[in-house]
Design a protein around this motif. Sequence first.
Motif, PDB file in Angstrom:
ATOM      1  N   LEU A 286       0.843  -1.190   0.000  1.00 40.63           N
ATOM      2  CA  LEU A 286       0.000   0.000   0.000  1.00 40.63           C
ATOM      3  C   LEU A 286       0.876   1.237   0.000  1.00 40.63           C
ATOM      4  CD1 LEU A 286      -2.730  -1.011   2.616  1.00 40.63           C
ATOM      5  CD2 LEU A 286      -2.881  -1.096   0.122  1.00 40.63           C
ATOM      6  N   VAL A 287       0.355   2.342  -0.540  1.00 38.75           N
ATOM      7  CA  VAL A 287       1.074   3.604  -0.478  1.00 38.75           C
ATOM      8  C   VAL A 287       1.155   4.062   0.975  1.00 38.75           C
ATOM      9  CG1 VAL A 287       0.373   4.270  -2.811  1.00 38.75           C
ATOM     10  CG2 VAL A 287      -1.030   4.966  -0.854  1.00 38.75           C
ATOM     11  N   GLU A 288       2.063   4.984   1.248  1.00 40.29           N
ATOM     12  CA  GLU A 288       2.289   5.413   2.631  1.00 40.29           C
ATOM     13  C   GLU A 288       1.042   6.024   3.258  1.00 40.29           C
ATOM     14  OE1 GLU A 288       5.302   8.362   5.164  1.00 40.29           O
ATOM     15  OE2 GLU A 288       5.547   8.089   3.008  1.00 40.29           O
ATOM     16  N   LYS A 289       0.295   6.821   2.474  1.00 34.37           N
ATOM     17  CA  LYS A 289      -0.910   7.460   2.988  1.00 34.37           C
ATOM     18  C   LYS A 289      -2.071   7.218   2.022  1.00 34.37           C
ATOM     19  CE  LYS A 289       1.588  11.127   5.437  1.00 34.37           C
ATOM     20  NZ  LYS A 289       1.787  12.591   5.603  1.00 34.37           N
ATOM     21  N   PRO A 290      -2.769   6.100   2.137  1.00 38.38           N
ATOM     22  CA  PRO A 290      -3.907   5.827   1.252  1.00 38.38           C
ATOM     23  C   PRO A 290      -4.928   6.966   1.291  1.00 38.38           C
ATOM     24  CG  PRO A 290      -3.345   3.861   2.504  1.00 38.38           C
ATOM     25  CD  PRO A 290      -2.545   4.983   3.093  1.00 38.38           C
ATOM     26  N   LYS A 299     -18.119  11.874   1.443  1.00 40.77           N
ATOM     27  CA  LYS A 299     -18.589  11.244   2.672  1.00 40.77           C
ATOM     28  C   LYS A 299     -17.430  11.009   3.630  1.00 40.77           C
ATOM     29  CE  LYS A 299     -22.091   8.743  -0.011  1.00 40.77           C
ATOM     30  NZ  LYS A 299     -22.613   7.402  -0.362  1.00 40.77           N
ATOM     31  N   GLN A 300     -16.657  12.052   3.882  1.00 38.12           N
ATOM     32  CA  GLN A 300     -15.483  11.884   4.723  1.00 38.12           C
ATOM     33  C   GLN A 300     -15.854  11.545   6.163  1.00 38.12           C
ATOM     34  OE1 GLN A 300     -12.330  14.695   4.473  1.00 38.12           O
ATOM     35  NE2 GLN A 300     -12.525  14.972   2.278  1.00 38.12           N
ATOM     36  N   THR A 301     -16.988  12.035   6.635  1.00 35.43           N
ATOM     37  CA  THR A 301     -17.425  11.714   8.000  1.00 35.43           C
ATOM     38  C   THR A 301     -18.193  10.402   7.986  1.00 35.43           C
ATOM     39  OG1 THR A 301     -17.569  14.056   8.604  1.00 35.43           O
ATOM     40  CG2 THR A 301     -18.746  12.480   9.990  1.00 35.43           C
ATOM     41  N   GLN A 318     -14.788   0.113   0.393  1.00 30.40           N
ATOM     42  CA  GLN A 318     -15.402   0.942  -0.639  1.00 30.40           C
ATOM     43  C   GLN A 318     -14.800   2.348  -0.669  1.00 30.40           C
ATOM     44  OE1 GLN A 318     -19.577   0.815   0.282  1.00 30.40           O
ATOM     45  NE2 GLN A 318     -19.751  -1.394  -0.088  1.00 30.40           N
ATOM     46  N   SER A 319     -14.420   2.856   0.492  1.00 31.67           N
ATOM     47  CA  SER A 319     -13.898   4.218   0.576  1.00 31.67           C
ATOM     48  C   SER A 319     -12.479   4.342   0.033  1.00 31.67           C
ATOM     49  CB  SER A 319     -13.919   4.711   2.033  1.00 31.67           C
ATOM     50  OG  SER A 319     -15.244   4.761   2.525  1.00 31.67           O
ATOM     51  N   SER A 339     -16.823   7.350  15.385  1.00 32.24           N
ATOM     52  CA  SER A 339     -17.033   8.357  14.351  1.00 32.24           C
ATOM     53  C   SER A 339     -15.678   8.746  13.768  1.00 32.24           C
ATOM     54  CB  SER A 339     -17.732   9.590  14.932  1.00 32.24           C
ATOM     55  OG  SER A 339     -17.864  10.605  13.967  1.00 32.24           O
ATOM     56  N   PHE A 340     -15.570   8.754  12.434  1.00 31.49           N
ATOM     57  CA  PHE A 340     -14.323   9.101  11.756  1.00 31.49           C
ATOM     58  C   PHE A 340     -14.562  10.289  10.833  1.00 31.49           C
ATOM     59  CE2 PHE A 340     -13.918   4.453  12.464  1.00 31.49           C
ATOM     60  CZ  PHE A 340     -12.799   4.480  13.295  1.00 31.49           C
ATOM     61  N   ALA A 341     -13.554  11.139  10.736  1.00 34.28           N
ATOM     62  CA  ALA A 341     -13.619  12.278   9.820  1.00 34.28           C
ATOM     63  C   ALA A 341     -12.514  12.134   8.775  1.00 34.28           C
ATOM     64  CB  ALA A 341     -13.500  13.582  10.594  1.00 34.28           C
ATOM     65  N   ASP A 342     -11.461  12.945   8.897  1.00 30.24           N
ATOM     66  CA  ASP A 342     -10.398  12.920   7.886  1.00 30.24           C
ATOM     67  C   ASP A 342      -9.134  12.226   8.383  1.00 30.24           C
ATOM     68  OD1 ASP A 342      -9.730  14.772   9.763  1.00 30.24           O
ATOM     69  OD2 ASP A 342      -9.271  16.383   8.343  1.00 30.24           O
ATOM     70  N   GLU A 343      -9.272  11.351   9.374  1.00 30.37           N
ATOM     71  CA  GLU A 343      -8.094  10.633   9.858  1.00 30.37           C
ATOM     72  C   GLU A 343      -7.528   9.744   8.747  1.00 30.37           C
ATOM     73  OE1 GLU A 343     -11.100  10.358  11.179  1.00 30.37           O
ATOM     74  OE2 GLU A 343     -11.091  10.919  13.291  1.00 30.37           O
ATOM     75  N   PRO A 344      -6.212   9.577   8.694  1.00 28.94           N
ATOM     76  CA  PRO A 344      -5.624   8.651   7.720  1.00 28.94           C
ATOM     77  C   PRO A 344      -6.144   7.233   7.950  1.00 28.94           C
ATOM     78  CG  PRO A 344      -3.925  10.063   8.678  1.00 28.94           C
ATOM     79  CD  PRO A 344      -5.181  10.296   9.465  1.00 28.94           C
ATOM     80  N   LEU A 345      -6.120   6.434   6.901  1.00 30.05           N
ATOM     81  CA  LEU A 345      -6.642   5.075   6.976  1.00 30.05           C
ATOM     82  C   LEU A 345      -6.003   4.283   8.109  1.00 30.05           C
ATOM     83  CD1 LEU A 345      -8.199   2.589   5.948  1.00 30.05           C
ATOM     84  CD2 LEU A 345      -6.299   2.186   4.352  1.00 30.05           C
ATOM     85  N   PHE A 346      -4.694   4.373   8.246  1.00 34.25           N
ATOM     86  CA  PHE A 346      -4.035   3.551   9.246  1.00 34.25           C
ATOM     87  C   PHE A 346      -4.386   3.978  10.666  1.00 34.25           C
ATOM     88  CE2 PHE A 346      -1.017   3.012   5.589  1.00 34.25           C
ATOM     89  CZ  PHE A 346      -1.419   1.717   5.300  1.00 34.25           C
TER      90      PHE A 346
END
Length: 375
Positions: A286-290, A299-301, A318-319, A339-346
């Motif tokens: 995977l890339v460093e920051k998916p 739908k970031q939130t 899906q995201s 609840s998640f907003a713009d946190e990185p995937l990891f």
Amino acid sequence: MQEYRDLAPEELALDSSFQRWQLENDPAATAFWQEWLGQHPDKAELVDKAAALLLSLHTTYGQQFIERLPISDREIQDEVNRLRHSLDNPATSVIPIKWFQFAPIRYGMAASILVVLGLFGWYLLRPATNKGGVTYTDLVAQATEPLSEVSNTTTAPQLVTLPDRSTIMLYPKSRVSYAEQFTGNKREIYLSGKGFFEVMKNPSKPFYVYANGLVTKVLGTSFTVQAFEGARQMKVAVQTGRVAVYAQKQLPTSNQTESYKLDGIVLTPNQQIVFSPEKPQLIKSLVEKPALLEQATQKQTIVFKRTPITDVFATLEQSYGIDIVFDREVMQACYLTASFADEPLFEKLDLICHTINASYKQVDGTIMIASNGCQ
């Protein structure tokens, strides 16, 4: 400017912009490197080491080195032997190293050791050795039709528009060659350095990027290729669509009509290939920051309220377009409220796994979840 972080001192010493800064006090190069050092203060030691090596080489070979005139293997070996002798007899020998105001002496005898090791590394990494196979210069010379070349000698990315209206964001210290018209059954591009490609879709005429032993085949997508000559690693990272990546020697030689079929290692969004010419193998990850896929950015939130973990992982898949593998039966009793907003995937995965007492790892561009289940 990020690509310089991964260079070894002997590689940085061969960079023409770095040479103009150190040896000629060129204003543009000076401004570029002062800004780069300001952004990467942890790389001051790298710059000092590269400067020591460059200035020693310049003292020894002068204009011959700057103009890349031939330097024989015998001359290189004699210089290595001389510097090694200096280490064995420090009281009777002096290593000619000149420091500019921005490069304070930090090393003493260590600088002498550095010059020996750096010079030897430079000897091994000269373009003529080409451990990775076919270089940009070789490929361009072998082309059967006239090519146009664009070279980015500025300090900012440069947009290049190709004959089919595909585009390349060409990064500094990079160059690209291509035919004035794509008349055959392929669209072929030759790259040295780094470029971000946005390719117009045309299944009957696949798009190939040849870059220092690495070949990327696409039908229509966006991706980044990073392949600086002499670098220890090459990289292809996908933003949208699908691409196939080969080592140069693995490229299919069949003359059959090109089609939708993508052979080689296929990458999808947020996946990358890392390739080392010295150890010709393609490593998928995977890339460093998916990044969120385009359709998911609205739908970031994301809110989960006692949501089954199968639905949570499906939402993330899906995201981000990334496969998440887990044992559905073992984890059937796992639920998540978060609840998640713009946190990185990891960061999202860290929180999820901490909450349900699980763990994860990357395997071949896929997320693998390990869990003993939930009570």
